[in-house]
Design an enzyme around this catalytic site. Structure first.
Site, PDB file in Angstrom:
ATOM      1  N   ASN A   7      42.783   7.465 -20.531  1.00  0.00           N
ATOM      2  CA  ASN A   7      41.631   6.561 -20.603  1.00  0.00           C
ATOM      3  C   ASN A   7      41.033   6.756 -21.996  1.00  0.00           C
ATOM      4  O   ASN A   7      40.328   7.740 -22.232  1.00  0.00           O
ATOM      5  CB  ASN A   7      40.645   6.934 -19.486  1.00  0.00           C
ATOM      6  CG  ASN A   7      39.443   6.025 -19.444  1.00  0.00           C
ATOM      7  OD1 ASN A   7      39.275   5.156 -20.302  1.00  0.00           O
ATOM      8  ND2 ASN A   7      38.591   6.215 -18.461  1.00  0.00           N
ATOM      9  N   LYS A  14      40.353  10.646 -22.235  1.00  0.00           N
ATOM     10  CA  LYS A  14      40.442  11.432 -20.995  1.00  0.00           C
ATOM     11  C   LYS A  14      41.894  11.401 -20.554  1.00  0.00           C
ATOM     12  O   LYS A  14      42.531  10.339 -20.611  1.00  0.00           O
ATOM     13  CB  LYS A  14      39.598  10.800 -19.893  1.00  0.00           C
ATOM     14  CG  LYS A  14      38.121  11.013 -20.066  1.00  0.00           C
ATOM     15  CD  LYS A  14      37.395  10.565 -18.794  1.00  0.00           C
ATOM     16  CE  LYS A  14      35.924  10.382 -19.074  1.00  0.00           C
ATOM     17  NZ  LYS A  14      35.357   9.203 -18.484  1.00  0.00           N
ATOM     18  N   ARG A  91      44.366   3.212 -18.515  1.00  0.00           N
ATOM     19  CA  ARG A  91      43.277   2.385 -18.026  1.00  0.00           C
ATOM     20  C   ARG A  91      42.923   1.416 -19.158  1.00  0.00           C
ATOM     21  O   ARG A  91      42.599   1.846 -20.268  1.00  0.00           O
ATOM     22  CB  ARG A  91      42.073   3.254 -17.696  1.00  0.00           C
ATOM     23  CG  ARG A  91      40.910   2.432 -17.255  1.00  0.00           C
ATOM     24  CD  ARG A  91      39.707   3.264 -16.963  1.00  0.00           C
ATOM     25  NE  ARG A  91      38.644   2.401 -16.468  1.00  0.00           N
ATOM     26  CZ  ARG A  91      37.364   2.721 -16.499  1.00  0.00           C
ATOM     27  NH1 ARG A  91      36.975   3.873 -16.975  1.00  0.00           N
ATOM     28  NH2 ARG A  91      36.466   1.885 -16.036  1.00  0.00           N
ATOM     29  N   HIS A 180      35.292  -2.324 -12.873  1.00  0.00           N
ATOM     30  CA  HIS A 180      35.460  -1.272 -11.850  1.00  0.00           C
ATOM     31  C   HIS A 180      36.478  -1.697 -10.789  1.00  0.00           C
ATOM     32  O   HIS A 180      36.438  -1.198  -9.660  1.00  0.00           O
ATOM     33  CB  HIS A 180      34.139  -0.955 -11.108  1.00  0.00           C
ATOM     34  CG  HIS A 180      33.086  -0.294 -11.935  1.00  0.00           C
ATOM     35  ND1 HIS A 180      31.750  -0.591 -11.781  1.00  0.00           N
ATOM     36  CD2 HIS A 180      33.153   0.643 -12.902  1.00  0.00           C
ATOM     37  CE1 HIS A 180      31.040   0.144 -12.627  1.00  0.00           C
ATOM     38  NE2 HIS A 180      31.869   0.896 -13.324  1.00  0.00           N
ATOM     39  N   LEU A 209      28.371   3.124  -7.363  1.00  0.00           N
ATOM     40  CA  LEU A 209      27.066   3.445  -7.936  1.00  0.00           C
ATOM     41  C   LEU A 209      27.155   4.704  -8.786  1.00  0.00           C
ATOM     42  O   LEU A 209      26.885   5.818  -8.328  1.00  0.00           O
ATOM     43  CB  LEU A 209      26.037   3.624  -6.803  1.00  0.00           C
ATOM     44  CG  LEU A 209      25.983   2.466  -5.795  1.00  0.00           C
ATOM     45  CD1 LEU A 209      25.061   2.788  -4.628  1.00  0.00           C
ATOM     46  CD2 LEU A 209      25.542   1.177  -6.484  1.00  0.00           C
ATOM     47  N   GLY A 212      27.570   3.505 -14.663  1.00  0.00           N
ATOM     48  CA  GLY A 212      27.750   2.058 -14.571  1.00  0.00           C
ATOM     49  C   GLY A 212      27.796   1.754 -13.076  1.00  0.00           C
ATOM     50  O   GLY A 212      28.260   2.585 -12.303  1.00  0.00           O
ATOM     51  N   ARG A 241      21.739   0.263 -18.505  1.00  0.00           N
ATOM     52  CA  ARG A 241      21.944  -1.201 -18.607  1.00  0.00           C
ATOM     53  C   ARG A 241      21.000  -1.939 -17.655  1.00  0.00           C
ATOM     54  O   ARG A 241      20.764  -1.475 -16.538  1.00  0.00           O
ATOM     55  CB  ARG A 241      23.388  -1.559 -18.254  1.00  0.00           C
ATOM     56  CG  ARG A 241      24.379  -1.121 -19.287  1.00  0.00           C
ATOM     57  CD  ARG A 241      25.798  -1.399 -18.846  1.00  0.00           C
ATOM     58  NE  ARG A 241      26.589  -0.177 -18.883  1.00  0.00           N
ATOM     59  CZ  ARG A 241      27.752  -0.013 -18.276  1.00  0.00           C
ATOM     60  NH1 ARG A 241      28.288  -0.993 -17.570  1.00  0.00           N
ATOM     61  NH2 ARG A 241      28.389   1.130 -18.352  1.00  0.00           N
ATOM     62  N   PHE A 284      20.351   9.407 -12.327  1.00  0.00           N
ATOM     63  CA  PHE A 284      19.629   9.136 -11.076  1.00  0.00           C
ATOM     64  C   PHE A 284      19.037  10.396 -10.449  1.00  0.00           C
ATOM     65  O   PHE A 284      17.974  10.348  -9.840  1.00  0.00           O
ATOM     66  CB  PHE A 284      20.548   8.404 -10.092  1.00  0.00           C
ATOM     67  CG  PHE A 284      19.821   7.883  -8.891  1.00  0.00           C
ATOM     68  CD1 PHE A 284      18.803   6.953  -9.020  1.00  0.00           C
ATOM     69  CD2 PHE A 284      20.124   8.346  -7.621  1.00  0.00           C
ATOM     70  CE1 PHE A 284      18.110   6.482  -7.916  1.00  0.00           C
ATOM     71  CE2 PHE A 284      19.444   7.875  -6.506  1.00  0.00           C
ATOM     72  CZ  PHE A 284      18.432   6.942  -6.658  1.00  0.00           C
ATOM     73  N   GLY A 333      26.507   7.076  -5.316  1.00  0.00           N
ATOM     74  CA  GLY A 333      26.931   6.573  -3.999  1.00  0.00           C
ATOM     75  C   GLY A 333      27.566   7.659  -3.148  1.00  0.00           C
ATOM     76  O   GLY A 333      27.324   7.749  -1.942  1.00  0.00           O
ATOM     77  N   ASN A 335      27.189  11.006  -3.609  1.00  0.00           N
ATOM     78  CA  ASN A 335      26.467  12.288  -3.528  1.00  0.00           C
ATOM     79  C   ASN A 335      25.005  12.216  -3.115  1.00  0.00           C
ATOM     80  O   ASN A 335      24.369  13.253  -2.989  1.00  0.00           O
ATOM     81  CB  ASN A 335      26.542  12.985  -4.899  1.00  0.00           C
ATOM     82  CG  ASN A 335      27.962  13.346  -5.262  1.00  0.00           C
ATOM     83  OD1 ASN A 335      28.619  14.072  -4.525  1.00  0.00           O
ATOM     84  ND2 ASN A 335      28.444  12.818  -6.370  1.00  0.00           N
ATOM     85  N   GLU A 385      40.198   6.508  -9.104  1.00  0.00           N
ATOM     86  CA  GLU A 385      40.851   5.490  -9.930  1.00  0.00           C
ATOM     87  C   GLU A 385      42.186   5.997 -10.485  1.00  0.00           C
ATOM     88  O   GLU A 385      43.140   5.241 -10.635  1.00  0.00           O
ATOM     89  CB  GLU A 385      39.914   5.093 -11.080  1.00  0.00           C
ATOM     90  CG  GLU A 385      38.729   4.276 -10.580  1.00  0.00           C
ATOM     91  CD  GLU A 385      37.545   4.287 -11.523  1.00  0.00           C
ATOM     92  OE1 GLU A 385      36.770   5.271 -11.494  1.00  0.00           O
ATOM     93  OE2 GLU A 385      37.397   3.332 -12.302  1.00  0.00           O
TER      94      GLU A 385
HETATM   95  P1  AMP Z   1      29.375   8.683 -12.370  1.00  0.00           P
HETATM   96  O1  AMP Z   1      29.219   7.728 -13.514  1.00  0.00           O
HETATM   97  O2  AMP Z   1      30.205   8.148 -11.257  1.00  0.00           O
HETATM   98  O3  AMP Z   1      29.786  10.067 -12.792  1.00  0.00           O
HETATM   99  O4  AMP Z   1      27.897   8.857 -11.728  1.00  0.00           O
HETATM  100  C1  AMP Z   1      26.835   9.398 -12.455  1.00  0.00           C
HETATM  101  C2  AMP Z   1      25.535   9.104 -11.725  1.00  0.00           C
HETATM  102  O5  AMP Z   1      25.590   9.673 -10.407  1.00  0.00           O
HETATM  103  C3  AMP Z   1      24.330   9.727 -12.420  1.00  0.00           C
HETATM  104  O6  AMP Z   1      23.251   8.817 -12.410  1.00  0.00           O
HETATM  105  C4  AMP Z   1      24.002  10.909 -11.532  1.00  0.00           C
HETATM  106  O7  AMP Z   1      22.649  11.243 -11.549  1.00  0.00           O
HETATM  107  C5  AMP Z   1      24.379  10.368 -10.160  1.00  0.00           C
HETATM  108  N1  AMP Z   1      24.549  11.485  -9.237  1.00  0.00           N
HETATM  109  C6  AMP Z   1      25.531  12.409  -9.226  1.00  0.00           C
HETATM  110  N2  AMP Z   1      25.295  13.317  -8.249  1.00  0.00           N
HETATM  111  C7  AMP Z   1      24.139  12.952  -7.639  1.00  0.00           C
HETATM  112  C8  AMP Z   1      23.352  13.474  -6.563  1.00  0.00           C
HETATM  113  N3  AMP Z   1      23.712  14.579  -5.925  1.00  0.00           N
HETATM  114  N4  AMP Z   1      22.227  12.833  -6.223  1.00  0.00           N
HETATM  115  C9  AMP Z   1      21.837  11.718  -6.878  1.00  0.00           C
HETATM  116  N5  AMP Z   1      22.531  11.171  -7.893  1.00  0.00           N
HETATM  117  C10 AMP Z   1      23.657  11.773  -8.278  1.00  0.00           C
END
Ligand code: AMP
Length: 401
Positions: A7, A14, A91, A180, A209, A212, A241, A284, A333, A335, A385
């Site tokens: 990627n 990556k 990718r 995605h 979620l 992105g 974004r 988040f 989503g 976690n 993915e």
């Molecule tokens: P990704 O791009 O798939 O790695 O997702 C990153 C996003 O997931 C970030 O906004 C993180 O804060 C959120 N995230 C990961 N773990 C948690 C968690 N345990 N609770 C809330 N948000 C999470």
């Protein structure tokens, strides 16, 4: 089949090394800060992390060579030699309308990916650089391109055409593409397996979620609508974004602030979303923490984020005339039980009901978190993915061997 998955980003690559017959992923890593100060190789194998900081990594070719050296190293490598690699899966972000499927890379495919550069000026060029570097280093090893946009090519024109003069589509190919796709494809198919039903019979809403974020309506295994559009800026609120916005706001900002189009693009892509509303963070987790300790703008960012996801789920239930399952995937989503609970609270009347205990327990693992009486299932499915890229590469290369 031994497959190298790549990627390639603007200053990073990556990689994952897969053995599809013997347990899947064997090693992975990240080459970062290519061509800039402080380059780094982080290599993971057998639960251990190895970090290297060479003086310079001048280009992607050098970066990929370093990754390959790590993969054949006697201490932390997983291969006897580079010749063991049977195929490379890339990718590729944008396949435009040229690719509804993954493709074996040849000169024609490279040309078509190059023609999509205006649609993804930040992503397709480094993807192509990764492909060219592999051609030089790995010579005749077959390479496959797996596109982020391909899965959404099944959308009907009424779902992908924007209501602007049709010539804009004819001349510049301005339309909804969606992204995605590999993730939406994976979790939708995995959902069908978990539900023990053929995907052809299911209506599934997949919510990716992460930093992105996008959501897709998958009817009978086909993407019929998705929230990202011409670029990955449209749709849900994301880390940085803005997602959906009145297009007139963009023109207004340019006029009022005298920001250049480039600076405005940066504002919408890098300074908006959770970060823009909260002023706290794009992450988040940080938003949840700040909101819990009373930060009003973090609360607002959280609420706008949650509200938008719920609105799209409702819209996609309408778009498909019902739904059998909603799937949560990617960082937040997978976690965040609190996020899932907040999103679904207002959707109870559709028959979306979750079991609180199951929801709390579902962190980073596959789970059906629906309550007994739920009419629409809610599933948590960690995305994968790379597995799809490995499978697609094996399928396509298998045909020519
Ligand atoms: P990704 O791009 O798939 O790695 O997702 C990153 C996003 O997931 C970030 O906004 C993180 O804060 C959120 N995230 C990961 N773990 C948690 C968690 N345990 N609770 C809330 N948000 C999470």
């Amino acid at each position: 089949m031994i497959i190298l998955i790549l990627n390639s980003g603007s200053s990073s690559v990556k990689y994952q090394l897969w053995d599809t017959e013997n347990g899947g992923m064997k090693a992975k890593g990240l080459v970062s800060r290519i061509g800039i100060d402080g380059p780094m190789l982080e290599h993971y194998v057998g639960g251990k992390k190895y970090k290297f900081t060479p003086n310079e990594i001048i280009d992607h070719k050098k970066g990929i060579e370093l990754a390959l050296n790590a993969l054949v190293d006697s201490e932390y490598g997983v291969l006897e030699n580079i010749d063991s690699i049977e195929a490379v899966g890339h990718r590729v972000v944008h396949g435009g309308e040229a690719f509804a499927k993954s493709a074996l890379i040849d000169d024609e495919v490279i040309k078509a990916i190059r023609e999509c550069i205006p649609l993804a000026p930040l992503h397709n060029p480094p993807n192509l650089i990764g492909i060219e570097a592999c051609k030089e280093i790995l010579k005749n090893i077959p390479q496959v391109a797996v596109f982020d946009t391909a899965f959404h090519q099944t959308m009907e024109p009424y779902a992908y055409i924007y209501a602007i003069p049709y010539e804009m589509y004819e001349k510049y190919r301005i339309r909804r593409y969606g992204f995605h796709g590999t993730s939406h494809y994976y979790v939708a198919n995995r959902a069908a397996e978990m539900l023990g039903q053929p995907i052809e019979k299911l209506k599934i809403i997949t919510a990716h979620l992460g930093n992105g974020a996008s959501i897709a309506a998958v009817d009978g295994g086909k993407s019929v609508d998705t929230s990202m559009g011409f670029t990955p800026l449209e749709g849900l609120v994301m880390g940085t974004r803005c997602g959906d916005i009145d297009p007139a706001v963009v023109l207004f900002i340019i006029k009022q602030t005298e920001l250049s189009p480039q600076e405005t693009d940066n504002l919408l892509n890098k300074k908006s979303g959770l970060r823009g509303i909260s002023g706290v963070s794009s992450d988040f987790r940080d938003i949840l923490e700040a909101a819990a300790s009373g930060n009003e703008r973090a609360k607002l960012a959280r609420d706008v984020y949650v509200y938008r996801i719920g609105k799209y789920i409702g819209a996609y239930i309408a778009a498909m005339g019902g739904a059998d399952a909603v799937v949560f995937t990617a960082g937040a989503g997978e976690n965040s039980p609190i996020l899932r609970k907040m999103v679904l609270e207002k959707l109870n009347f559709f028959g979306l009901e979750i079991d609180d205990e199951k929801n709390e327990a579902a962190v980073g693992v596959e789970a059906d978190i629906s309550s007994e009486s739920a009419k629409i299932k809610t599933l948590v499915i960690p995305t994968n993915e790379e597995l799809v890229i490995a499978q697609e590469t094996e399928r396509i290369v298998g045909k020519i061997l």
